[in-house]
Design an enzyme around this catalytic site. Structure first.
Site, PDB file in Angstrom:
ATOM      1  N   ASP A  84      12.875  27.100 -14.376  1.00 31.10           N
ATOM      2  CA  ASP A  84      12.204  25.802 -14.361  1.00 31.10           C
ATOM      3  C   ASP A  84      12.896  24.880 -15.369  1.00 31.10           C
ATOM      4  O   ASP A  84      13.074  25.239 -16.533  1.00 31.10           O
ATOM      5  CB  ASP A  84      10.730  26.034 -14.758  1.00 31.10           C
ATOM      6  N   GLY A 180       1.481  18.580 -18.509  1.00 33.81           N
ATOM      7  CA  GLY A 180       0.414  18.626 -19.498  1.00 33.81           C
ATOM      8  C   GLY A 180      -0.821  17.875 -19.035  1.00 33.81           C
ATOM      9  O   GLY A 180      -1.016  17.669 -17.834  1.00 33.81           O
ATOM     10  N   ASN A 229       3.897  22.734  -8.965  1.00 33.60           N
ATOM     11  CA  ASN A 229       4.039  23.496 -10.207  1.00 33.60           C
ATOM     12  C   ASN A 229       2.787  23.411 -11.067  1.00 33.60           C
ATOM     13  O   ASN A 229       2.308  22.312 -11.370  1.00 33.60           O
ATOM     14  CB  ASN A 229       5.200  22.932 -11.035  1.00 33.60           C
ATOM     15  N   ASN A 231       1.235  24.919 -14.723  1.00 37.81           N
ATOM     16  CA  ASN A 231       1.394  25.660 -15.962  1.00 37.81           C
ATOM     17  C   ASN A 231       0.179  25.435 -16.878  1.00 37.81           C
ATOM     18  O   ASN A 231      -0.562  26.357 -17.195  1.00 37.81           O
ATOM     19  CB  ASN A 231       2.698  25.227 -16.659  1.00 37.81           C
ATOM     20  N   THR A 232      -0.040  24.176 -17.252  1.00 38.95           N
ATOM     21  CA  THR A 232      -1.076  23.863 -18.249  1.00 38.95           C
ATOM     22  C   THR A 232      -2.462  24.391 -17.873  1.00 38.95           C
ATOM     23  O   THR A 232      -3.170  24.950 -18.721  1.00 38.95           O
ATOM     24  CB  THR A 232      -1.144  22.336 -18.462  1.00 38.95           C
TER      25      THR A 232
HETATM   26  P1  13P Z   1       1.785  21.318 -15.736  1.00 44.35           P
HETATM   27  O1  13P Z   1       1.961  21.989 -17.045  1.00 44.35           O
HETATM   28  O2  13P Z   1       1.316  19.919 -15.880  1.00 44.35           O
HETATM   29  O3  13P Z   1       0.959  22.114 -14.804  1.00 44.35           O
HETATM   30  O4  13P Z   1       3.247  21.186 -15.071  1.00 44.35           O
HETATM   31  C1  13P Z   1       3.969  22.321 -14.779  1.00 44.35           C
HETATM   32  C2  13P Z   1       5.332  21.988 -14.319  1.00 44.35           C
HETATM   33  O5  13P Z   1       5.564  20.980 -13.685  1.00 44.35           O
HETATM   34  C3  13P Z   1       6.403  22.939 -14.618  1.00 44.35           C
HETATM   35  O6  13P Z   1       7.648  22.446 -14.246  1.00 44.35           O
END
Ligand code: 13P
Length: 283
Positions: A84, A180, A229, A231-232
């Protein structure tokens, strides 16, 4: 089954759903994600940022860990190991040589001619190894791995140029999403999303998927987004569970119990994203 992203995203585009990219941070997260995606029969892309790879012991450690877990857990769904936001040609090559099946080269901070030049170097190498390549144009806002990024909407002509001149598989045009937590409602440019998708006629990627309201996610999928995607939101869900567990039991010290205490929350978040994206029962 470990694979690149090609077949999974082409199927998603044809059937109008999105494959989740869930970012991994350690062995336990990888296991939770694999188990929940297997349960729901959803293909999955394991996103690995350069910072997370370094934290986990380098690209080779990550690739070997994922492969071993897939085997140990008897995972049958398609799984991609994806770099990523690869920041350079050299890091993309290192990830590919370690066994990653897909890479994102993010040269979006450079002017478009330089973005094209760097991206093309990566695709030329990746083509010889059956590795898929994602690239970004414009700038996703927010902050990832401590690197701040000023939001800049992708220009249609730049998106088309980058796509046509580099032979990438998948384009991630920045169209209002941020990494984020959002301050206020995200302002996604759906008009431009459709315009770019119509021109390139290829699956597109949405970064910064956490915190985007469900109706906007669905609209993005209808506009050509086939990979989202997250993550947060996984981080927030997991840490809520762990915080609660530690507050409730002031005597616990077994790290396995502590890390596992976020499992229920993280799996619930994964399930809600898979149902929203429509990727269940697609593996
Ligand atoms: P978020 O942390 O906002 O979910 O974004 C994740 C992302 O785009 C990783 O490339």
């Amino acid at each position: 089954m470990i694979d690149n992203m090609k077949a999974m995203l082409l199927k998603a585009e044809a059937e109008k759903y999105a494959v989740p990219q869930f970012n991994i941070n350690n062995l336990e997260w990888t296991r939770f994600i694999l188990e929940e995606c297997e349960r729901l029969k959803s293909p999955v892309i394991l996103g690995v940022s350069e910072g997370a790879a370094k934290y986990m012991g380098g690209f080779q450690t990550v690739a070997d860990m994922v492969k071993n877990l897939v085997e140990f857990l008897g995972i049958t769904i398609p799984v991609a190991i994806h770099l990523d936001h690869g920041s350079s040609f050299e890091n993309c090559i290192k990830a590919i040589n370690a066994g990653f099946t897909s890479v994102m080269i993010d040269a979006s901070k450079y002017k478009v001619e330089d973005n094209i030049k760097i991206t093309k170097q990566v695709t030329d190498y990746a083509r010889t190894k059956n590795i898929t390549v994602e690239a970004e144009v414009g700038a996703v806002g927010g902050e990832e791995d401590g690197v701040a990024d000023e939001l800049a909407y992708a220009k249609v002509e730049d998106a088309l140029k980058l796509f046509n001149e580099t032979n990438i598989d998948f384009l991630a045009p920045a169209l209002g999403s941020v990494h984020g937590i959002y301050k206020g409602e995200p302002k996604l440019d759906f008009h431009r999303m459709v315009e770019i998708h119509d021109l390139i006629n290829s699956p597109m990627v949405l970064h910064g998927g956490s915190g985007i309201p469900d109706d906007l996610i669905k609209k993005a999928i209808s506009c050509g987004i086939c990979k989202i995607n997250i993550n947060t939101e996984l981080q927030i869900a997991w840490s809520k569970g762990v915080r609660q567990f530690l507050n409730d039991d002031l005597k616990v010290y077994d790290p396995r119990k502590i890390i596992k205490s976020g499992e229920k929350n993280i799996k619930a978040m994964i399930e809600s994203k898979i149902m929203l994206f429509g990727s269940n029962n697609k593996a």
